[in-house]
Motif scaffolding. Structure first.
Motif, PDB file in Angstrom:
ATOM      1  N   CYS A 125       0.384  -0.205  -2.030  1.00  0.00           N
ATOM      2  CA  CYS A 125      -0.389   1.080  -2.255  1.00  0.00           C
ATOM      3  C   CYS A 125      -1.728   0.848  -1.689  1.00  0.00           C
ATOM      4  O   CYS A 125      -2.895   1.364  -2.107  1.00  0.00           O
ATOM      5  CB  CYS A 125      -0.741   1.081  -3.722  1.00  0.00           C
ATOM      6  N   LEU A 126      -1.764   0.027  -0.587  1.00  0.00           N
ATOM      7  CA  LEU A 126      -3.317  -0.321   0.160  1.00  0.00           C
ATOM      8  C   LEU A 126      -3.154   0.684   1.413  1.00  0.00           C
ATOM      9  O   LEU A 126      -3.503   0.348   2.421  1.00  0.00           O
ATOM     10  CB  LEU A 126      -3.287  -1.598   0.779  1.00  0.00           C
ATOM     11  N   SER A 127      -3.006   2.178   1.176  1.00  0.00           N
ATOM     12  CA  SER A 127      -2.726   3.022   2.053  1.00  0.00           C
ATOM     13  C   SER A 127      -2.627   4.538   1.400  1.00  0.00           C
ATOM     14  O   SER A 127      -2.113   4.509   0.030  1.00  0.00           O
ATOM     15  CB  SER A 127      -1.658   2.983   2.954  1.00  0.00           C
ATOM     16  N   ILE A 128      -2.858   5.514   2.099  1.00  0.00           N
ATOM     17  CA  ILE A 128      -2.767   6.777   1.484  1.00  0.00           C
ATOM     18  C   ILE A 128      -1.378   7.207   1.352  1.00  0.00           C
ATOM     19  O   ILE A 128      -0.947   7.587   0.202  1.00  0.00           O
ATOM     20  CB  ILE A 128      -3.445   7.900   2.313  1.00  0.00           C
ATOM     21  N   HIS A 129      -0.609   6.655   2.272  1.00  0.00           N
ATOM     22  CA  HIS A 129       0.857   6.912   2.034  1.00  0.00           C
ATOM     23  C   HIS A 129       1.585   6.109   0.844  1.00  0.00           C
ATOM     24  O   HIS A 129       2.281   6.488   0.103  1.00  0.00           O
ATOM     25  CB  HIS A 129       1.383   6.221   3.432  1.00  0.00           C
ATOM     26  N   GLY A 130       0.871   4.898   0.546  1.00  0.00           N
ATOM     27  CA  GLY A 130       1.362   4.306  -0.589  1.00  0.00           C
ATOM     28  C   GLY A 130       1.168   4.908  -1.674  1.00  0.00           C
ATOM     29  O   GLY A 130       1.912   4.874  -2.887  1.00  0.00           O
ATOM     30  N   VAL A 131      -0.127   5.376  -1.820  1.00  0.00           N
ATOM     31  CA  VAL A 131      -0.569   5.921  -3.217  1.00  0.00           C
ATOM     32  C   VAL A 131       0.149   7.153  -3.229  1.00  0.00           C
ATOM     33  O   VAL A 131       0.455   7.713  -4.496  1.00  0.00           O
ATOM     34  CB  VAL A 131      -2.321   6.091  -3.241  1.00  0.00           C
ATOM     35  N   ALA A 132       0.217   7.861  -2.388  1.00  0.00           N
ATOM     36  CA  ALA A 132       1.119   9.133  -2.293  1.00  0.00           C
ATOM     37  C   ALA A 132       2.488   9.122  -2.903  1.00  0.00           C
ATOM     38  O   ALA A 132       3.028   9.913  -3.506  1.00  0.00           O
ATOM     39  CB  ALA A 132       1.253   9.981  -0.814  1.00  0.00           C
ATOM     40  N   ARG A 133       3.087   7.854  -2.315  1.00  0.00           N
ATOM     41  CA  ARG A 133       4.547   7.644  -2.844  1.00  0.00           C
ATOM     42  C   ARG A 133       4.470   7.659  -4.368  1.00  0.00           C
ATOM     43  O   ARG A 133       5.512   8.031  -4.946  1.00  0.00           O
ATOM     44  CB  ARG A 133       4.992   6.238  -2.213  1.00  0.00           C
ATOM     45  N   GLU A 134       3.597   6.888  -4.894  1.00  0.00           N
ATOM     46  CA  GLU A 134       3.219   6.716  -6.377  1.00  0.00           C
ATOM     47  C   GLU A 134       3.200   8.057  -6.998  1.00  0.00           C
ATOM     48  O   GLU A 134       3.669   8.388  -8.072  1.00  0.00           O
ATOM     49  CB  GLU A 134       2.331   5.763  -6.708  1.00  0.00           C
ATOM     50  N   VAL A 135       2.220   8.955  -6.485  1.00  0.00           N
ATOM     51  CA  VAL A 135       2.084  10.132  -7.098  1.00  0.00           C
ATOM     52  C   VAL A 135       3.418  11.008  -7.124  1.00  0.00           C
ATOM     53  O   VAL A 135       3.800  11.678  -8.019  1.00  0.00           O
ATOM     54  CB  VAL A 135       0.816  10.815  -6.210  1.00  0.00           C
ATOM     55  N   ALA A 136       3.959  11.036  -5.899  1.00  0.00           N
ATOM     56  CA  ALA A 136       5.226  11.635  -5.875  1.00  0.00           C
ATOM     57  C   ALA A 136       6.415  11.322  -6.809  1.00  0.00           C
ATOM     58  O   ALA A 136       6.869  11.972  -7.272  1.00  0.00           O
ATOM     59  CB  ALA A 136       5.859  11.633  -4.321  1.00  0.00           C
ATOM     60  N   ALA A 137       6.391   9.925  -6.934  1.00  0.00           N
ATOM     61  CA  ALA A 137       7.429   9.426  -8.043  1.00  0.00           C
ATOM     62  C   ALA A 137       6.987   9.791  -9.495  1.00  0.00           C
ATOM     63  O   ALA A 137       7.757  10.159 -10.255  1.00  0.00           O
ATOM     64  CB  ALA A 137       7.345   7.926  -7.781  1.00  0.00           C
ATOM     65  N   LEU A 138       5.558  10.007  -9.722  1.00  0.00           N
ATOM     66  CA  LEU A 138       4.976  10.157 -11.012  1.00  0.00           C
ATOM     67  C   LEU A 138       5.266  11.544 -11.381  1.00  0.00           C
ATOM     68  O   LEU A 138       5.570  12.091 -12.564  1.00  0.00           O
ATOM     69  CB  LEU A 138       3.553   9.797 -11.107  1.00  0.00           C
ATOM     70  N   THR A 139       5.039  12.712 -10.360  1.00  0.00           N
ATOM     71  CA  THR A 139       4.895  13.910 -10.596  1.00  0.00           C
ATOM     72  C   THR A 139       6.055  14.803 -10.128  1.00  0.00           C
ATOM     73  O   THR A 139       6.205  15.983 -10.526  1.00  0.00           O
ATOM     74  CB  THR A 139       3.433  14.496 -10.027  1.00  0.00           C
ATOM     75  N   GLY A 140       7.049  14.296  -9.269  1.00  0.00           N
ATOM     76  CA  GLY A 140       7.846  14.918  -8.643  1.00  0.00           C
ATOM     77  C   GLY A 140       7.670  15.919  -7.576  1.00  0.00           C
ATOM     78  O   GLY A 140       8.466  16.413  -6.993  1.00  0.00           O
ATOM     79  N   ALA A 141       6.261  15.828  -7.077  1.00  0.00           N
ATOM     80  CA  ALA A 141       5.848  16.802  -5.831  1.00  0.00           C
ATOM     81  C   ALA A 141       6.591  15.956  -4.747  1.00  0.00           C
ATOM     82  O   ALA A 141       6.893  14.942  -4.461  1.00  0.00           O
ATOM     83  CB  ALA A 141       4.585  16.785  -5.808  1.00  0.00           C
ATOM     84  N   ALA A 142       6.639  16.847  -3.760  1.00  0.00           N
ATOM     85  CA  ALA A 142       7.349  16.472  -2.543  1.00  0.00           C
ATOM     86  C   ALA A 142       6.267  15.719  -1.706  1.00  0.00           C
ATOM     87  O   ALA A 142       5.114  15.856  -1.620  1.00  0.00           O
ATOM     88  CB  ALA A 142       7.777  17.897  -1.536  1.00  0.00           C
ATOM     89  N   LEU A 143       6.864  14.814  -0.820  1.00  0.00           N
ATOM     90  CA  LEU A 143       5.954  13.852  -0.197  1.00  0.00           C
ATOM     91  C   LEU A 143       5.981  14.332   1.448  1.00  0.00           C
ATOM     92  O   LEU A 143       7.118  14.222   1.979  1.00  0.00           O
ATOM     93  CB  LEU A 143       6.397  12.332  -0.243  1.00  0.00           C
ATOM     94  N   ARG A 144       4.813  14.405   1.819  1.00  0.00           N
ATOM     95  CA  ARG A 144       4.884  14.892   3.349  1.00  0.00           C
ATOM     96  C   ARG A 144       4.118  14.027   4.255  1.00  0.00           C
ATOM     97  O   ARG A 144       3.124  13.304   3.922  1.00  0.00           O
ATOM     98  CB  ARG A 144       3.996  16.254   3.507  1.00  0.00           C
ATOM     99  N   LEU A 145       4.883  13.327   5.199  1.00  0.00           N
ATOM    100  CA  LEU A 145       4.316  12.263   6.140  1.00  0.00           C
ATOM    101  C   LEU A 145       3.866  13.059   7.505  1.00  0.00           C
ATOM    102  O   LEU A 145       4.595  14.091   7.853  1.00  0.00           O
ATOM    103  CB  LEU A 145       5.409  11.444   6.380  1.00  0.00           C
TER     104      LEU A 145
END
Length: 815
Positions: free
Chosen positions: A176-196
């Motif tokens: 989670c030492l990146s925006i991508h890593g934190v976004a992965r967690e948010v997507a897992a917690l909320t079910g929102a789509a992850l865009r890279l």
């Protein structure tokens, strides 16, 4: 870690979740949000404006009268003193009625009004970044890009209602030492789509490759690089990138450096940009060598050895592997050809290396925790695309060398085990959903205890190694708040108390009751202390010390206690009495690995104390005198009571040769006591000798069971006898000889006590006592439980004692 909410939402945007809800969700998932705050303080009525013309103020040399188009439908006249105001520039303009942030902390907001400056009307204010509290830059007006629309609210244009998140990550959450890593967690917690971001390969227009050799596979498992020629290092970093970097706590330096830092924050991939023209030949990734030196980007020159990884060329060292680049190949504004590098460095090879040189870097912080080894090429393409877009140039092919990558072993999670640990019912479907949301590949099978999930950790998850790690993941995503708080259920059992042993807590209380204050020191100490106080030339060294001087494990408590004495003396404390109960460390090949043991090392608990200064606090009833050996000896005897110790001379590197003793209990050495050696008084700047003791904690804990002893109703017989002996004779040897004589005669059962109560050494020889002799006065107490002792029995006991002392030590009765 710090980042802006808008940057995070560009990766994953759960629409129905507010900033506060997002912050709470992250915190409850183990990513503690320490702080959330706006990127700018509140202000209003500040818009984008263009300066149409300027002319010198008629009454002030440093002021200009400006005509400004602020999108209001009329031209505004504004007096401005900024040195960089000029016709045509776009700047923030505070309209009449605007409220700006206070100029200093605790001040009041500042309202813009129509005013006169040296006789000229001014209808607003042109603003610097400092006046809007966007930065500390006050060198002039804040100049805006040409794409800014005149009249647009500056808060909307600069997205100043954005929020900055500050997250405190635990060491295991390197993913989670990146925006991508934190976004992965948010997507897992909320079910929102992850865009890279797109990471398509860039067009390859060159055939150039830089020769690279990996000589240390245990240092570097994968090395990817690319040559890019013809870059424009003078190119300006885009405003959007500068804004994201600044809100992540990074300062914009130059386009090439900014792009590297940006991708590190975005994807968690530290990379390095070399000036290709400064590299001599090819690169060699290897361990350093004793005597090599490297001047780093921060200006420091460091000494290298075989424990530090480097990137070297054919002539010199170019980079500290995974930590920081070298100054010799750093990119500058004159750089035109670059070599872009992204590698996988083994965490064990990077851990602790930065602290050896007393600094820390963002790259080292990530690599020592583990960085994704499967995406070096994709990330090279991302960095390359940004460089070509911003700085131009032509790219060569990616040179990707894989020599030694981690083998991710599957980790098994038993559903029944997860239920027991978390205390809730979990269906396999719930666990499968958690793993799917976390993008953890898994298989399901049946085990002895029911269903089992077999999870293969992804390449970016270095924290998943055992079953408990997977249980933690289930708890995080399932939701700690959904786990009910239930009191533990356990059977109460009355267990017997071992009356023959007291607890460590009781030992601490007993020492504190003797007027000692407890201290707690580090178990790692200065190497000099081990040499001075333990004659230990081969101490147990730390692989990763928290400070360069605290580099070895202690084998004695004396160094730490003496250091605290000096600390107190430097603060004007004249009387110091301290103790510590802690572990010491010795090499011992007989020790095997166990639940509380480490193979090859013995770690006993000991209790140590030190007394310095007056024996008693100053008072009218007792004359002031310094504490001595016998004061502390009395403390030790009281602590060991009811067990009786013998004190025998000992040679100890920390203690005075003639004022030190080893404490012997039941024939076993249980510790030492004595004055500090005179050579250490000058070394450690002490005006008098402290008295120290160090005892085995187990000896202090063993008190034994109380036993019944009949109290005699008959009077005791007391006899005093003064013996003259050579000054070299030890009192303990005399006592042993006299007690042995009583034992042989059969009178030992009557002996209640035999103690020394006086010693006399003459200043000059006399008829009674020679110059090399001393007089020792002993008091003997005899008592029988069955009858009154007769004088003949008492006299016989005294006589046998005197005869035994005479036979063994040529002792004679005084007078």
């Amino acid at each position: 870690m710090q980042f802006s909410e808008s940057w995070l939402r560009s990766f994953v945007n759960p629409d129905k979740i507010s900033t506060d809800a997002l912050s709470h969700s992250l915190t409850m998932a183990g990513l503690e949000v320490e702080e959330v705050g706006p990127v700018a303080p509140p202000f209003n009525k500040v818009v984008v404006a263009r300066v149409l013309s300027t002319e010198r103020h008629p009454n002030a040399d440093r002021l200009n009268v400006c005509q400004v188009d602020a999108g209001t439908g009329e031209t505004l006249q504004i007096v401005c003193g900024a040195p960089n105001v000029a016709p045509g520039v776009l700047v923030p303009c505070a309209l009449v009625g605007a409220v700006l942030p206070p100029s200093e902390a605790g001040g009041k907001p500042f309202e813009i009004k129509v005013g006169k400056l040296r006789g000229v009307d001014s209808f607003g204010m042109l603003c610097s970044a400092r006046e809007l509290k966007l930065s500390e830059d006050h060198g002039g007006l804040m100049l805006l890009p040409e794409d800014a629309r005149i009249g647009m609210d500056i808060r909307e244009y600069l997205d100043l209602d954005d929020q900055v998140f500050v997250i405190k990550l635990t060491p295991n959450k390197a993913d989670c030492l990146s925006i991508h890593g934190v976004a992965r967690e948010v997507a897992a917690l909320t079910g929102a789509a992850l865009r890279l971001p797109e990471m398509k390969p860039v067009a390859v227009t060159l055939a150039d490759k830089l020769p690279v050799k990996i000589s240390a596979p245990d240092l570097c498992g994968r090395f990817s690089g690319r040559v890019i020629r013809g870059v424009n290092a003078h190119a300006a970093t885009p405003a959007w990138m500068v804004q994201r970097l600044e809100r992540a706590g990074q300062r914009s330096i130059s386009a090439l450096v900014d792009i590297s830092n940006y991708v590190m924050l975005e994807l968690g991939r530290p990379s390095h940009v070399f000036d290709l023209d400064k590299i001599h030949g090819g690169l060699d990734v290897r361990w350093g060598r004793k005597g090599e030196q490297l001047k780093l980007l921060n200006g420091n020159t460091v000494e290298l050895d075989e424990q530090v990884g480097v990137i070297a060329d054919d002539k010199e060292i170019e980079s500290l592997a995974g930590i920081m680049g070298g100054d010799s190949t750093a990119v500058t504004l004159d750089t035109t050809n670059i070599y872009l590098e992204a590698a996988f460095w083994w965490p064990q090879a990077i851990q602790g290396r930065s602290r050896r040189f007393n600094f820390s870097t963002d790259a080292g912080h990530r690599f020592e925790r583990g960085v994704d080894y499967a995406t070096t090429v994709e990330h090279i393409e991302r960095i390359s695309a940004l460089i070509l877009e911003i700085c131009g140039g032509q790219a060569g092919p990616v040179d990707d060398q894989i020599v030694n990558l981690p083998q991710r072993k599957p980790v098994r999670l038993r559903v029944a085990r997860a239920e027991r640990v978390l205390g809730i019912e979990l269906s396999p479907a719930v666990i499968a959903d958690v793993f799917q949301r976390l993008q953890l590949p898994f298989a399901r099978e049946q085990g002895e205890d029911g269903e089992v999930f077999v999870v293969t950790p992804p390449s970016y998850r270095f924290d998943i190694e055992i079953e408990e790690d997977l249980i933690e993941e289930v708890a995080r995503i399932y939701g700690f708040e959904r786990i009910p708080a239930r009191p533990p259920i356990a059977e109460s059992e009355m267990r017997p108390t071992d009356e023959a042993r007291r607890s460590t807590h009781a030992v601490r209380h007993a020492i504190a009751a003797r007027d000692y204050q407890e201290v707690i020191n580090f178990a790692f100490v200065e190497e000099k202390w081990e040499r001075d106080f333990a004659s230990n030339d081969n101490p147990i060294r730390l692989l990763n010390p928290i400070a360069s001087q605290l580099a070895v494990m202690r084998s004695t408590l004396i160094g730490g206690l003496l250091d605290k004495v000096r600390y107190n003396l430097n603060r004007k404390a004249s009387r110091v009495r301290m103790f510590e109960v802690g572990r010491v460390f010795h090499r011992d090949a007989s020790v095997a690995d166990g639940g509380l043991t480490v193979a090859g090392y013995r770690q006993p608990m000991v209790a140590g104390g030190i007394a310095y200064g007056p024996a008693f606090d100053e008072q009218w009833g007792i004359a002031t005198r310094p504490v001595d050996f016998f004061d502390v000896k009395g403390d030790v005897e009281a602590l060991l009571f009811p067990r009786v110790a013998r004190f025998e001379p000992v040679s100890h590197p920390a203690l005075h040769p003639g004022r030190a003793a080893q404490v012997v209990i039941d024939g076993k050495v249980a510790g030492v006591i004595g004055e500090l050696h005179p050579r250490w008084l000058q070394e450690y700047e002490l005006t008098q000798a402290p008295v120290v003791f160090e005892l085995d904690l187990q000896a202090l804990r063993e008190v034994g069971l109380p036993g019944y002893t009949e109290i005699s109703k008959f009077p005791a017989a007391v006899r005093d006898l003064a013996l003259v002996v050579k000054q070299s004779v030890r009192v303990q040897d005399l006592l042993d000889a006299m007690r042995e004589a009583l034992e042989k005669q059969g009178s030992a059962r009557y002996c209640q006590s035999l103690v020394l109560f006086d010693e006399f050494r003459p200043k000059a020889a006399s008829a009674a006592i020679g110059a090399d002799e001393k007089s020792l006065a002993f008091r003997l107490t005899l008592q029988d439980t069955g009858a009154t002792l007769q004088d003949e029995t008492v006299d016989s006991a005294v006589r046998c004692m005197v005869e035994a002392a005479g036979a063994a030590f040529q002792a004679r009765m005084r007078g």
